[in-house]
Write a protein that holds these residues in place. Structure first.
Motif, short mmCIF file in Angstrom:
data_model
loop_
_atom_site.label_atom_id
_atom_site.label_comp_id
_atom_site.label_asym_id
_atom_site.label_seq_id
_atom_site.Cartn_x
_atom_site.Cartn_y
_atom_site.Cartn_z
N ALA A 5 9.74 7.54 5.30
CA ALA A 5 8.75 7.20 4.28
C ALA A 5 8.09 5.89 4.66
CB ALA A 5 9.41 7.08 2.92
N VAL A 6 6.77 5.86 4.52
CA VAL A 6 5.98 4.67 4.87
C VAL A 6 4.96 4.42 3.77
CG1 VAL A 6 4.24 3.80 6.48
CG2 VAL A 6 6.24 4.98 7.35
N LYS A 7 4.84 3.16 3.38
CA LYS A 7 3.74 2.75 2.50
C LYS A 7 2.65 2.22 3.40
CE LYS A 7 6.37 1.55 -1.61
NZ LYS A 7 6.81 0.44 -2.49
N ALA A 8 1.42 2.64 3.15
CA ALA A 8 0.29 2.19 3.97
C ALA A 8 -0.78 1.57 3.08
CB ALA A 8 -0.29 3.36 4.74
N ARG A 9 -1.42 0.53 3.57
CA ARG A 9 -2.56 -0.10 2.89
C ARG A 9 -3.72 -0.09 3.88
NH1 ARG A 9 -4.50 -5.57 2.48
NH2 ARG A 9 -5.84 -5.74 0.65
N VAL A 10 -4.79 0.59 3.49
CA VAL A 10 -5.95 0.75 4.36
C VAL A 10 -7.08 -0.11 3.83
CG1 VAL A 10 -7.50 2.41 5.45
CG2 VAL A 10 -5.21 3.15 4.71
N THR A 11 -7.63 -0.97 4.69
CA THR A 11 -8.72 -1.85 4.28
C THR A 11 -9.99 -1.51 5.04
OG1 THR A 11 -8.07 -3.54 5.89
CG2 THR A 11 -7.15 -3.75 3.68
N GLY A 12 -11.10 -2.01 4.53
CA GLY A 12 -12.42 -1.74 5.10
C GLY A 12 -13.27 -1.03 4.06
N ARG A 13 -14.23 -0.26 4.52
CA ARG A 13 -15.04 0.54 3.59
C ARG A 13 -14.33 1.87 3.42
NH1 ARG A 13 -20.33 3.63 3.97
NH2 ARG A 13 -19.87 3.53 6.18
N VAL A 14 -13.42 1.90 2.44
CA VAL A 14 -12.56 3.08 2.25
C VAL A 14 -12.62 3.63 0.83
CG1 VAL A 14 -11.01 2.54 4.17
CG2 VAL A 14 -10.54 1.59 1.90
N ASP A 73 -8.33 -2.02 8.90
CA ASP A 73 -6.93 -2.17 9.28
C ASP A 73 -6.06 -1.21 8.46
OD1 ASP A 73 -4.79 -3.21 10.66
OD2 ASP A 73 -4.70 -5.08 9.53
N VAL A 74 -4.92 -0.85 9.01
CA VAL A 74 -3.90 -0.09 8.31
C VAL A 74 -2.59 -0.84 8.46
CG1 VAL A 74 -2.68 2.11 8.07
CG2 VAL A 74 -5.07 2.10 8.84
N LEU A 75 -2.10 -1.37 7.36
CA LEU A 75 -0.84 -2.08 7.35
C LEU A 75 0.23 -1.15 6.81
CD1 LEU A 75 -2.15 -5.41 5.78
CD2 LEU A 75 -1.75 -4.92 8.20
N THR A 76 1.37 -1.08 7.47
CA THR A 76 2.42 -0.17 7.02
C THR A 76 3.74 -0.91 6.86
OG1 THR A 76 3.04 0.46 9.27
CG2 THR A 76 1.38 1.83 8.16
N GLU A 77 4.56 -0.35 5.99
CA GLU A 77 5.93 -0.83 5.84
C GLU A 77 6.81 0.35 5.52
OE1 GLU A 77 7.04 -2.84 1.97
OE2 GLU A 77 4.86 -3.03 1.86
N LYS A 78 7.99 0.38 6.14
CA LYS A 78 8.94 1.45 5.85
C LYS A 78 9.49 1.27 4.45
CE LYS A 78 10.25 2.53 10.52
NZ LYS A 78 11.33 2.75 11.47
N THR A 79 9.79 2.38 3.80
CA THR A 79 10.37 2.36 2.47
C THR A 79 11.35 3.52 2.36
OG1 THR A 79 9.84 2.19 0.10
CG2 THR A 79 8.54 3.76 1.40
N ASP A 80 12.02 3.60 1.24
CA ASP A 80 12.95 4.71 1.03
C ASP A 80 12.20 5.93 0.54
OD1 ASP A 80 15.24 3.23 1.72
OD2 ASP A 80 15.37 2.39 -0.30
#
Length: 92
Positions: A5-14, A73-80
């Motif tokens: 499982a991954v949480k992602a945050r996508v920035t830019g014109r999205v 950019d796409v920032l990710t972090e692992k999660t449960d």
């Protein structure tokens, strides 16, 4: 195959470019579960769950996004993983 499982945050014109609809279709096509939503700061956040290779591929795809998007950019972090989530939905 290991499920991650991954949480992602996508920035830019999205936002306003059908990013959430595109992300849901791509995630479902790859057998992922989770959700995607717009954030007040203009970013898009997602929870992606499934086989590690499929999640990694989806993160790469989110780095390009649909045609009208301009991803910075796409920032990710692992999660449960959340076993309660079924399918992939647009929330918020």
């Amino acid at each position: 195959m290991a499920s991650v499982a991954v949480k992602a945050r996508v920035t830019g014109r999205v936002q306003g470019v059908a990013f959430r609809t595109w992300a849901r279709a791509e995630a479902m096509r790859h057998g992922l579960t989770g959700w995607v939503r717009n954030e007040p700061d203009g970013s898009v956040r997602a929870l992606l769950m499934g086989p590690s290779a499929s999640v990694a591929d989806m993160v790469r795809r989110m780095g390009r996004g649909p045609g009208a998007a301009s991803v910075k950019d796409v920032l990710t972090e692992k999660t449960d993983p959340d076993p309660e989530i079924r399918g992939f939905s647009i929330v918020g």
